[in-house]
Design an enzyme around this catalytic site. Structure first.
Site: not given
Length: 580
Positions: A161, A192, A270
């Site tokens: 993402h 992911d 992230s």
């Protein structure tokens, strides 16, 4: 932690060799990757699409990609002990005051962790997302910042993402003022994870790749490193592994093995690594739980999932995904149910409720079969299998360890008879897919009616992140329970109606499924486009959900289409994938 300078000045004078050793000791502590007060870095998040409808329903607990707002835990100061303290804040006895102080064993771990810290990079990405409401164009581009880290083979790992719908990706190393252009090698939406590389040789100079460690145990210490919101430099937060189970991966709409930790994971973390106390990477930070009753709950992608992604890419030169068994199953914990199904007292397993018609196993498995074991591992009545000492985990973990195209031995009980089948594992074909693989959405326009296909990104774009509460009930029922009857089946809807004289009275039709055209069922969007284009009947009749019909005169409708396209600056009546 800063050394105690005051107590250091009271130390007895030492010889030259002791002073030299103290200087070395001070440099080690100064370079420690575990500062007392970490300095976070700023990063911008993906802007969520506004909700198209708001029905005022109750909210649910949900997982957000690195959006936890909890504060990082503080480290406790060194406990006071008997003895003096040297200039570095280290406790030494008076007997050792005049001798050279040897390096503590724990310092070796600190030294090994420093190169790992240098391998953490900041990821700058420019995104241009598809516009599902207006599928012939894209949304306004925006920038985001996240984290990543260097691994072997001149590659960089980050979250999927973080680089989704990318138009440009740049990487910056710790302590550097140069941003290097990166190339995206593979994106694993389900897990992911994304794999990047940089062609510039200068980027790889002086950096040692991160080494991976084993799957941590509960209460093992973890340190999350990255560039979260709040500053520009690297940030460090610490915690422990508090849970390990099959988790829901928000970005990929899948369920895979995950670690829950109590270290703060904020926007920008992230893609950053989670290190163990030996300086080895044990996971990738990717999401957190945002809820008023929850604090300091972050989630990490563990090394088995990371290893599967990397080996899948190396094996196939692309990402092929995590295979699944296309079944829905039921627990067999009720004793009366087990007796009725012909199970003996020592037998355990789960009952098959439904089988995906598009799954390869549909050729050998049947509803009401009892799955006793998968690849030799017995399955309990609650659907779990042994994991580690004192731990159990869902048997889907065993399937996720396989690769697309692999075979697995499944033992079942059918009519009190034990049978064994070798089934070939494949990717699950869903009627409403969890993602569209980075491709632009398909669309078809006639007489102002915009037809498109439903996917999870489409629902999220139309109804916001709470689409599971705000989307129409019939679409949600299809999303949660419907099964595709063929590989090419799609759920086609009238997304909206571009108002014109030709479609008076149909303006309020929105997100309604198209069931048939002129009495023929609509299998997918391409099938609908071909039937409309080749229609020679006087009228076109679209049968919609909720028993609605749309009737248009064929000649007039096709003539009006060109004017509607010109009015709304639409380049084509259909997407490129429908033209071929």
């Amino acid at each position: 932690m800063k050394p105690s300078q005051k107590r250091g000045r009271k130390h007895k004078r030492q010889d030259a060799s002791s002073a030299e050793n103290e200087a070395k000791d001070a440099s080690l502590i100064e370079e420690s990757p575990l500062p007392l007060s970490p300095e976070p870095a700023s990063a911008s998040d993906t802007n969520p699409s506004p909700s198209r409808r708001n029905r005022g329903r109750g909210k649910k607990r949900r997982l957000n990609n690195n959006n936890d707002q909890s504060e990082p835990s503080q480290r406790s100061p060194l406990p006071h002990q008997n003895g003096d303290c040297n200039s570095n804040g280290l406790i030494v006895s008076s007997a050792m005051a005049s001798e050279s102080i040897p390096a503590a064993p724990s310092w070796e771990t600190v030294v090994k962790a420093v190169p790992s810290m240098d391998a953490v990079v900041k990821v700058f990405c420019v995104h241009t997302e598809p516009n599902f409401s207006l599928p012939w164009q894209r949304k306004r581009q925006y920038s985001s910042g996240s984290s990543g880290f260097i691994i072997g083979g001149r590659r960089v790992l980050t979250n999927a993402h973080s680089v989704e719908h990318h138009t440009q990706v740049k990487l910056k190393k710790r302590g550097s003022d140069t941003k290097y252009l990166a190339t995206v090698l593979a994106i694993g939406t389900e897990c992911d994870i994304a794999l990047l590389t940089v062609n510039d040789d200068e980027f790889w100079e002086g950096v040692s790749p991160v080494e991976f460690g084993d799957l941590p145990a509960l209460q093992d210490a973890v340190t999350v490193v990255g560039y979260p919101i709040g500053g520009d430099t690297i940030s460090v937060t610490s915690g422990v592994v508090s849970r390990m189970e099959i988790l829901s991966y928000v970005h990929g709409s899948t369920e895979l093995l995950g670690l829950q930790i109590d270290a703060a994971i904020n926007s920008g973390n992230s893609g950053g690594p989670a290190f163990n106390d030996k300086g080895r990477c044990v996971g990738i930070a990717f999401q957190s739980l945002k809820h008023e009753d929850a604090e300091n709950i972050g989630y990490v992608i563990p090394t088995p999932v990371i290893g599967h992604f990397i080996q899948d890419y190396e094996k196939h030169n692309k990402y092929t995904g995590f295979p699944v068994i296309g079944i829905e199953w039921q627990k067999m914990e009720n004793p009366d149910l087990r007796k009725k199904m012909g199970m003996e007292s020592h037998q355990k397993g789960v009952r098959i409720r439904r089988i995906e018609p598009t799954a390869p196993e549909s050729q050998v498995l049947k509803p009401s079969d009892i799955i006793l074991s998968f690849d030799g591992v017995n399955i309990a009545n609650d659907g779990t299998v042994p994991f580690r000492h004192g731990e159990r985990i869902g048997f889907s973990y065993l399937i996720s360890q396989k690769y697309t195209g692999d075979s697995a031995l499944v033992k079942i009980l059918r009519n009190k008879e034990i049978l064994e089948f070798n089934i070939k594992l494949a990717i699950h074909k869903k009627l409403i897919p969890g993602h569209i693989g980075g491709k632009p959405p398909s669309y078809f326009i006639v007489a102002g009616f915009v037809f498109t296909t439903v996917s999870v990104p489409y629902l999220r774009s139309e109804y916001g992140k709470e689409y599971e509460f705000d989307a129409p009930v019939k679409l949600l029922d299809k999303h949660l329970h419907a099964m595709a009857q063929s590989v090419d089946e799609q759920l086609v809807v009238v997304s909206q109606v571009l108002v014109s004289d030709i479609n008076i009275g149909y303006e309020e039709i929105v997100n309604t499924q198209v069931l048939a055209f002129n009495g023929k069922p609509v299998k997918n969007l391409k099938c609908l486009a071909e039937m409309v284009e080749n229609c020679d009947d006087e009228y076109m009749e679209f049968s919609l959900d909720y028993d609605q019909i749309v009737v248009l005169q064929t000649k007039t409708a096709k003539e009006a289409t060109l004017d509607i396209l010109t009015t709304h600056c639409i380049p084509s009546a259909m997407s490129d994938d429908l033209k071929n």
